[in-house]
Design a protein around this motif. Structure first.
Motif, short mmCIF file in Angstrom:
data_model
loop_
_atom_site.label_atom_id
_atom_site.label_comp_id
_atom_site.label_asym_id
_atom_site.label_seq_id
_atom_site.Cartn_x
_atom_site.Cartn_y
_atom_site.Cartn_z
N PRO A 118 -6.58 5.01 -7.39
CA PRO A 118 -6.52 4.06 -6.27
C PRO A 118 -6.68 2.60 -6.68
O PRO A 118 -6.33 1.71 -5.89
N THR A 119 -7.21 2.32 -7.87
CA THR A 119 -7.30 0.92 -8.28
C THR A 119 -5.92 0.28 -8.37
O THR A 119 -5.77 -0.92 -8.13
N ASP A 142 -5.20 2.50 -15.44
CA ASP A 142 -4.86 1.56 -14.37
C ASP A 142 -3.70 2.00 -13.50
O ASP A 142 -3.39 1.33 -12.50
N HIS A 198 -15.85 -2.30 -15.56
CA HIS A 198 -15.48 -0.88 -15.51
C HIS A 198 -16.36 0.06 -16.33
O HIS A 198 -16.83 1.08 -15.80
N GLU A 217 -14.85 1.54 -9.03
CA GLU A 217 -14.08 0.30 -9.24
C GLU A 217 -13.25 -0.05 -8.01
O GLU A 217 -13.09 -1.23 -7.67
N THR A 218 -12.72 0.96 -7.34
CA THR A 218 -11.96 0.71 -6.11
C THR A 218 -12.84 0.05 -5.06
O THR A 218 -12.42 -0.88 -4.37
N GLN A 225 -13.00 5.51 -11.06
CA GLN A 225 -11.96 5.00 -10.17
C GLN A 225 -12.52 4.63 -8.80
O GLN A 225 -12.21 3.57 -8.25
N LEU A 226 -13.32 5.52 -8.24
CA LEU A 226 -13.85 5.27 -6.90
C LEU A 226 -14.83 4.10 -6.88
O LEU A 226 -14.81 3.28 -5.95
N THR A 229 0.83 -1.21 0.00
CA THR A 229 0.00 0.00 0.00
C THR A 229 0.87 1.26 0.00
O THR A 229 0.62 2.19 -0.78
N LEU A 258 -13.31 -3.57 -6.00
CA LEU A 258 -12.09 -4.33 -5.76
C LEU A 258 -11.86 -4.55 -4.26
O LEU A 258 -11.38 -5.62 -3.86
N LEU A 259 -12.18 -3.56 -3.45
CA LEU A 259 -12.03 -3.73 -2.00
C LEU A 259 -12.97 -4.81 -1.48
O LEU A 259 -12.58 -5.62 -0.62
N VAL A 287 -5.17 -0.92 -4.86
CA VAL A 287 -6.01 -2.01 -4.34
C VAL A 287 -5.72 -3.34 -5.06
O VAL A 287 -5.76 -4.41 -4.43
#
Length: 309
Positions: free
Chosen positions: A165-166, A161, A210, A284-285, A281-282, A130, A288-289, A169
């Motif tokens: 943030p992706t 990519d 996405h 997809e993040t 981005q947010l 991270t 992914l989280l 993560v």
């Protein structure tokens, strides 16, 4: 668990000592990549013939050659490969090798429970990943902001990519996938391969999802206009009939009879404009989280069921 992880002489120190080679390789990679990005942000950008006007009404921006372009391509490729490297490391060396050799089972006969052991194994590299990827993404975003007109720095031209943030993560998802693979296989090489495959599957699902995470926009052009230009990420395109229906482009290439046969009166393009970067981005993040949390939970469930406590 939190006390053991916090003490330099506890599980944290044990993980760092056992995997010190991987630790130094990661530190070296982050240092070199950060140095290159700082060069790209400063001296590397000076003199580039790049301006905002390059993007006006175009699908992609300007491009360049030379050291700047090569360095960006190498850095972006290496950053997108970090999730796979994390999966291979977690599946093969971090967890799989210790299960295969029996050193993990030996640790469990001491004062360390299997759950605490796995928590430390995942928490230490997760923190390092991270911090490292977060630093590189911040620097990469600064490089893109310094020369916005270049296609290499526009998110819809392939840099999506590595600019958000992706990118932070996904390595964590790779780490979790590697742990699941190791607990299923309990052998170094099969676990490393399975971890990489699981990570590729997860990343592919995120890529396919996405375009649908945020509402798109559509521009329509007449037969005379053809496909209208736009600035952003293309999602779909085709022909428009007299009823307003969207169909596949029959590729009539100006033949009036062909266009009439297919009732084509115009053409449409569906896309995400430049302003959709952060919403995408947010969203997809977040996805992914959730997937990373699910894989981590699965790893602990497998540990509980298949490995003696």
């Amino acid at each position: 668990m939190s006390t053991a992880l916090a003490r330099p002489t506890g599980l944290t120190w044990t993980v760092l000592r056992l995997h010190r080679l991987a630790l130094w390789l990661w530190i070296a990679y982050v240092a070199v990549a950060a140095g290159l990005l700082l060069w790209l942000w400063g001296p590397g950008t000076n003199g580039l013939p790049v301006a905002e006007r390059c993007l006006s009404g175009a699908v992609s921006g300007c491009s360049t050659t030379g050291a700047y372009s090569r360095a960006l391509n190498y850095l972006d490729a290496s950053l997108t490969a970090v999730p796979l490297a994390a999966a291979v490391f977690a599946g093969g060396v971090l967890v799989g090798r210790e299960l295969e050799r029996g050193t993990a089972q030996l640790a469990w006969t001491q004062s360390v429970t299997p759950a605490r052991w796995l928590a430390a194994k995942l928490a230490v590299p997760a923190l390092l990943l991270t911090v490292g990827t977060g630093l590189l993404v911040v620097l990469r975003h600064a490089v893109a902001a310094r020369a916005r007109g270049m296609s290499e720095n526009t998110w819809w031209s392939g840099a999506y990519d590595v600019l958000g943030p992706t990118a932070v993560v996904l390595p964590l998802a790779g780490l979790a996938c590697g742990a699941v693979a190791a607990l299923l296989q309990r052998k170094l090489l099969p676990a490393a391969v399975l971890g990489a495959l699981l990570t590729l599957l997860l990343a592919t699902c995120a890529t396919l999802l996405h375009p649908h995470l945020w509402a798109t926009r559509t521009v329509v052009g007449s037969l005379a206009q053809g496909y209208r230009g736009y600035t952003g990420e293309g999602v779909d395109e085709g022909a428009v009939t007299s009823t307003g229906a969207h169909i596949s482009d029959p590729i009539c290439v100006g033949h009036k009879a062909c266009l009439a046969d297919h009732d084509v009166v115009g053409f449409y393009s569906t896309y995400h404009p430049a302003s959709h970067f952060w919403p995408l981005q947010l969203m997809e993040t977040g996805v992914l989280l959730l997937l990373t949390a699910a894989m981590t939970y699965l790893a602990f469930r497998i540990l509980q069921r298949r490995v003696p406590a």
